[in-house]
Design an enzyme around this catalytic site. Sequence first.
Site, short mmCIF file in Angstrom:
data_model
loop_
_atom_site.label_atom_id
_atom_site.label_comp_id
_atom_site.label_asym_id
_atom_site.label_seq_id
_atom_site.Cartn_x
_atom_site.Cartn_y
_atom_site.Cartn_z
N GLY A 177 0.80 -1.21 -0.04
CA GLY A 177 -0.08 -0.11 -0.13
C GLY A 177 0.93 1.29 0.00
N GLY A 189 4.27 0.54 1.27
CA GLY A 189 4.93 -0.82 0.38
C GLY A 189 5.21 -0.16 -0.95
N LEU A 247 -4.66 5.82 -5.77
CA LEU A 247 -3.68 6.22 -6.64
C LEU A 247 -3.06 7.58 -6.29
CD1 LEU A 247 -5.83 5.41 -9.96
CD2 LEU A 247 -4.23 3.82 -8.64
N CYS A 299 6.75 -6.46 22.86
CA CYS A 299 7.39 -6.18 24.00
C CYS A 299 6.85 -4.92 24.99
CB CYS A 299 8.96 -6.04 23.73
SG CYS A 299 9.82 -7.61 23.73
N CYS A 359 -20.60 10.32 30.67
CA CYS A 359 -20.92 11.60 31.27
C CYS A 359 -20.40 12.76 30.29
CB CYS A 359 -20.51 12.04 32.37
SG CYS A 359 -21.87 11.25 33.63
N1 ATP Z 1 -3.44 -9.61 6.45
C1 ATP Z 1 -2.99 -8.60 5.45
N2 ATP Z 1 -2.33 -9.65 4.57
C2 ATP Z 1 -1.75 -8.93 3.48
N3 ATP Z 1 -1.75 -7.77 3.52
C3 ATP Z 1 -2.51 -7.14 4.20
C4 ATP Z 1 -2.95 -7.31 5.46
N4 ATP Z 1 -3.43 -6.34 5.99
C5 ATP Z 1 -3.40 -5.40 5.37
N5 ATP Z 1 -2.65 -5.47 4.14
C6 ATP Z 1 -2.24 -4.49 2.92
O1 ATP Z 1 -1.55 -3.59 3.90
C7 ATP Z 1 -1.54 -2.37 2.96
C8 ATP Z 1 -1.58 -1.31 4.05
O2 ATP Z 1 -1.34 -0.13 3.08
P1 ATP Z 1 -1.81 1.24 3.42
O3 ATP Z 1 -1.77 1.60 4.68
O4 ATP Z 1 -1.62 2.29 2.35
O5 ATP Z 1 -3.49 0.66 3.31
P2 ATP Z 1 -4.36 1.07 1.99
O6 ATP Z 1 -5.89 0.02 2.41
O7 ATP Z 1 -3.76 0.76 0.62
O8 ATP Z 1 -4.99 2.62 2.09
P3 ATP Z 1 -6.23 3.29 2.87
O9 ATP Z 1 -6.46 2.27 3.94
O10 ATP Z 1 -5.68 4.54 3.15
O11 ATP Z 1 -7.21 3.22 1.82
C9 ATP Z 1 -2.82 -2.53 2.16
O12 ATP Z 1 -2.54 -2.59 0.99
C10 ATP Z 1 -3.17 -3.78 2.61
O13 ATP Z 1 -4.27 -4.61 1.63
ZN ZN Z 2 8.55 -9.17 22.87
#
Ligand code: ATP
Ligand code: ZN
Length: 606
Positions: free
Chosen positions: A30, A33, A61, A165, A178
């Site tokens: 994402g 990444g 994008l 940790c 409240c």
């Molecule tokens: N369990 C998982 N296995 C594989 N990929 C994962 C998992 N959890 C999250 N991801 C991936 O990690 C990436 C995190 O990237 P990012 O924080 O930019 O999120 P995003 O979904 O691309 O953007 P946004 O949440 O802002 O729309 C995403 O592409 C998401 O699909």
């Molecule tokens: Zn630990």
Amino acid sequence: MRQTTQLSQLFGAETVAQLAATRILVVGAGGIGCELLKNLGGSGFGDITALDLDTIDLSNLNRQFLFQRTHLSQPKSTTAAAAISRFNPGIAAAGILGNVKDRRFTVDWFAGFGLVFNALDNLDARRHVNTMCLAAHVPLVESGTAGHLGQVTVIDGGLTECFECRPKAAERRTFPVCTIRSTPSAPVHCVVWAKDYLFAQLFGAAAPLPQAEGERVEDEAVAEELREEERALAELAAAVGGADFARRVFVKVFDRDVRRLLAADHMWVQRRAPEPLDYDKLLEQWEARADGVPLDPAKLSDHEPMAVELAFALFCHATRVLAQRHVASEGDGSPLVFDKDDAACLWFVAATASLRSYVFGIAQRSVFDVKAIAGNIIPAVATTNAIAAGLMVVQGISLLQQKLRGLSVGERCCTAYLAYNAKRPRSILREGLAPPNVRCAVCRRRYLTLRVEDFGRATLDGVLRFVGGMVELGEDLAVVEGARILCDPDYEDNLGASLESLGVGEGAMLTVVSEDEAVVPVVLSLASAREGSEGMVLEGVESVPVFEPLPVEPQEPQEEEEENDDVGVEVVEDEVERRRLTRDALAVLPAESASKKRAVDVVTID
Ligand SMILES: Nc1ncnc2c1ncn2[C@@H]1O[C@H](COP(=O)(O)OP(=O)(O)OP(=O)(O)O)[C@@H](O)[C@H]1O
Ligand SMILES: [Zn+2]
């Protein structure tokens, strides 16, 4: 060729050869990444696998620049891998569409990589990769960003802290009832009231407000008052869609209820007293402003706070729209669910929160801000991701260099925090890596691999005897697999059963725990036997670090929310809330006590 020469000048030929030969796994393609994969592809890494469960969405994008319009709906992983291969055809890059938590990504599979990078957006997956890397004895470069803040660190099982940790703040935030119902003092309180209380009571499946843990309303009279207020609102909600519905709701919540609150004088001695809003006066104000032109919410500015008469008009409009929708949906009995991307839901919550802010004298927020608060979103900042990804590569290269030269992990690697404040707009704070927390429930374990020739023949008892003959397991054992207890000292029925009949096969992880705290639990990652080997084989016995027995005196848990003001971050008033949110999102910022400060260097980026 030219690139290799440049890299050799920079890192030395030995390191360059190591980078080219090390298999790299990047989990998450994402925001971070994409940056990371692009960097890795151009830094001499030669064998890169990207894993992501998602496909490309239009909203990705603007910052996930390996993707273009033509890639919409395609897997992020394979698209990103193809893009970096185009940049640098000399590398082997592969993409896998899948959830990193899938059973098929076994400890053995993780062990096939020399280094793992986490570029994920949720705690659950980050925790899982942490455990898998510990079990596979593969180092992990961890990252997280939220808005302008971020963190990159290195986890090397048994040598450094792992992801677990330090205690993590809960992902979901709660507030005293409240505060939300009677004495809000921050914009977020008004948004929670609008979304979790008023919206839910009128159109949704009314449920109690999420409460702070262990909290209850102490004063019975106040509690009764709140219940009464809820009953009256429920009666009103039953008339949803009726003529005058919006006016009746407005008068109840912004006028009558506020007057009742005002009558409790003692509450307003130290606080600013709320001011009720007058429906007729606001209607007059709005009509004068609109001059006969009906409200068009689509034309409202998302980024400016609303004037009170505009919030009033938007409240009436959104209430009518949602009421009609609710009446229509009652045919199939489904209550409305708040969705930040649904215009009417967002208008209702933004207008309601705005009006409540006027009542209580709280700073106004724009629709855009309300959307972020209601959706618990901190906007992604592309440059923060880019800096974090850059730091990850530096950490990755340093880690491989250290291993090559037999140096200890902390000699080059560190934890880097990206900080942001008005005085020092972009700073990187460097902190030395800490050793594992001896009380960590995740890394205070011995991670071993048990290869089994025949899962249908090996029994649970046989496994315990075999492993117990090679490593210390202690007395009075329990064996746990995921959330299942397979056996414990009072439950021995499964001891004679085969692993297969217990549904335990390749990829399963068995945790063997002794009642004796001095014996470190053992985690057995089950794998198939290597070709030609028979029976069971236990791997990793030599390489695991042995923990000392736990200290006898239990330590007090450390304060989670304390500001660590020694790191040169000055927090301006308005940023306190954002930092707290960020801290929750990152869930990895340090919780230092005054007695345990670490050395931190500050680097300012110009
Ligand atoms: N369990 C998982 N296995 C594989 N990929 C994962 C998992 N959890 C999250 N991801 C991936 O990690 C990436 C995190 O990237 P990012 O924080 O930019 O999120 P995003 O979904 O691309 O953007 P946004 O949440 O802002 O729309 C995403 O592409 C998401 O699909
Ligand atoms: Zn630990």
